[in-house]
Write an enzyme that holds these catalytic residues in place. Structure first.
Site, short mmCIF file in Angstrom:
data_model
loop_
_atom_site.label_atom_id
_atom_site.label_comp_id
_atom_site.label_asym_id
_atom_site.label_seq_id
_atom_site.Cartn_x
_atom_site.Cartn_y
_atom_site.Cartn_z
CG HIS A 1 -2.08 -0.97 1.02
ND1 HIS A 1 -2.81 -1.49 2.07
CD2 HIS A 1 -2.62 -1.53 -0.10
CE1 HIS A 1 -3.74 -2.31 1.60
NE2 HIS A 1 -3.63 -2.34 0.29
CG HIS B 1 -1.98 -7.18 2.58
ND1 HIS B 1 -1.72 -6.42 1.45
CD2 HIS B 1 -1.78 -6.36 3.63
CE1 HIS B 1 -1.38 -5.20 1.81
NE2 HIS B 1 -1.40 -5.14 3.13
CB CYS C 1 3.33 -11.56 6.41
SG CYS C 1 4.06 -11.32 8.03
CG HIS D 1 -6.46 -4.35 5.55
ND1 HIS D 1 -5.61 -5.43 5.44
CD2 HIS D 1 -5.67 -3.26 5.60
CE1 HIS D 1 -4.36 -5.00 5.43
NE2 HIS D 1 -4.36 -3.68 5.53
CD GLU E 1 -3.51 -9.00 8.47
OE1 GLU E 1 -3.83 -9.34 9.62
OE2 GLU E 1 -2.60 -8.18 8.23
CB SER F 1 -4.41 -0.39 7.41
OG SER F 1 -4.97 -0.53 8.70
CB SER G 1 3.36 -0.15 3.44
OG SER G 1 2.71 1.01 3.95
#
EC number: 1.17.7.4
Length: 321
Positions: free
Chosen positions: A41, A75, A97, A125, A127, A254, A302
């Site tokens: 992002h 994500h 991740c 989002h 994730e 975020s 990020s």
């Protein structure tokens, strides 16, 4: 004017580092690569990688891809994404991740054990979409820790055994505020001795899956990434130590919003930018028109360090005395 660049608590986290490294390696080997969604992002970093051959695709374009090489970003993704990849003969480079992968596993197993999944996070989002996919998209997703949005609670069933988890980049105080308010709400429905929430570990879930351990009906697992949350205090202190703070992050980030809020609380003269061109000279001057003594440059997990360095160099060349 002295320009101070934060190198200890800004820049890519380990998860994003792994994704960017994998993308660069594949681009060097093959000359082209698809990314399902923005690889990170941060628009500046996305543009850099696109110049190397990365092509970002949305869900519709992803479904239409055939016989291509696609990267799954840090994500993570729901199971449906991998199913589509198999059906369309896509070669997948999975850079989810490790912290997110463990969270996905936790969610999947708790759901299999019959728990209602409550996620502290943002519904849109990536994730959270991936986490929700582990429980058949049946999670109750709560963004507002103070339970101020009644729409977020419409799916909450107080009669079900429940487990609270979190998007990895949410704030720790918010998670525990939400936990306390949920405990109170469930206590109104259940008898007091049944309303206590138990903290669980991965080993507890494994034991429950094998029948070795019987877990209570109300559980919570703090799944916030400590590499991310540990930056909070450091950025707070960094902001206090400078007259002005230039916080650099993508507008979609975020984590960037959370960390900028921390900087702003510590130092009201904190300013959010994505591009260098957004910097205003008036930010760097006191009310008497004189330049401030120190400017701190920091950013999100990020935000690439090369971009932070570029911002710091710009300030030094154009404003430092």
């Amino acid at each position: 004017m002295n320009i101070n660049l934060d190198r200890t608590s800004s820049g890519f986290c380990i998860g994003v580092q792994g994704t960017i490294y994998a993308a660069e390696e594949k681009l060097q080997q093959e000359g082209g690569l698809y990314s399902f969604g923005d690889i990170v992002h941060n628009e500046v970093e996305v543009k850099r990688l696109e110049a190397l051959g990365l092509v970002t695709v949305d869900e519709r374009a992803f479904r239409e891809l055939r016989d291509a090489h696609v990267l799954i970003r840090a994500h993570g993704e729901p199971p449906s994404t991998y199913r589509i990849a198999r059906e369309n003969n896509l070669t997948v480079t999975d850079t989810t991740c490790p912290v997110v992968s463990r969270l996905q596993r936790t969610t999947r197993l708790l759901f299999e054990l019959g728990y209602q999944i409550i996620i502290y996070g943002k519904q849109s989002h990536p994730e959270v979409i991936g986490i929700n996919g582990q429980c058949n998209n049946q999670a109750v997703i709560i963004k507002h820790a103070d339970l101020s949005d009644p729409d977020e609670l419409k799916g909450l069933d107080l009669a079900k055994k429940s487990a609270l988890i979190s998007q990895t980049t949410m704030d720790v105080p918010g998670f525990y505020e939400l936990k306390a308010l949920l405990e109170a709400r469930f206590a109104q429905y259940l008898s007091s001795e049944k309303s206590a929430w138990m903290a669980i570990r991965d080993i507890d879930i494994t034991a429950a899956m094998t029948g070795v351990l019987s877990m209570p009906s109300l559980l919570f697992k703090d799944t916030i990434c400590r590499q991310v949350s540990s930056r909070n205090q450091k950025l707070h202190d960094f902001s206090l130590a400078n007259d002005v703070v230039i916080f650099v992050a993508g507008k979609k980030s975020s984590n960037g919003q959370v960390l900028y809020h921390i900087c702003k609380e510590a130092n009201p003269r904190s300013y959010f930018i994505e591009e260098i061109e957004e910097i205003e000279e008036r930010w760097l001057r006191n009310s008497d028109g004189r330049a401030v003594a120190t400017v701190g440059v920091c950013g999100a997990t990020s935000t690439p360090m090369w971009h932070l360095e570029k911002v710091a160099l710009h300030l030094e060349k154009n404003f430092a005395q």
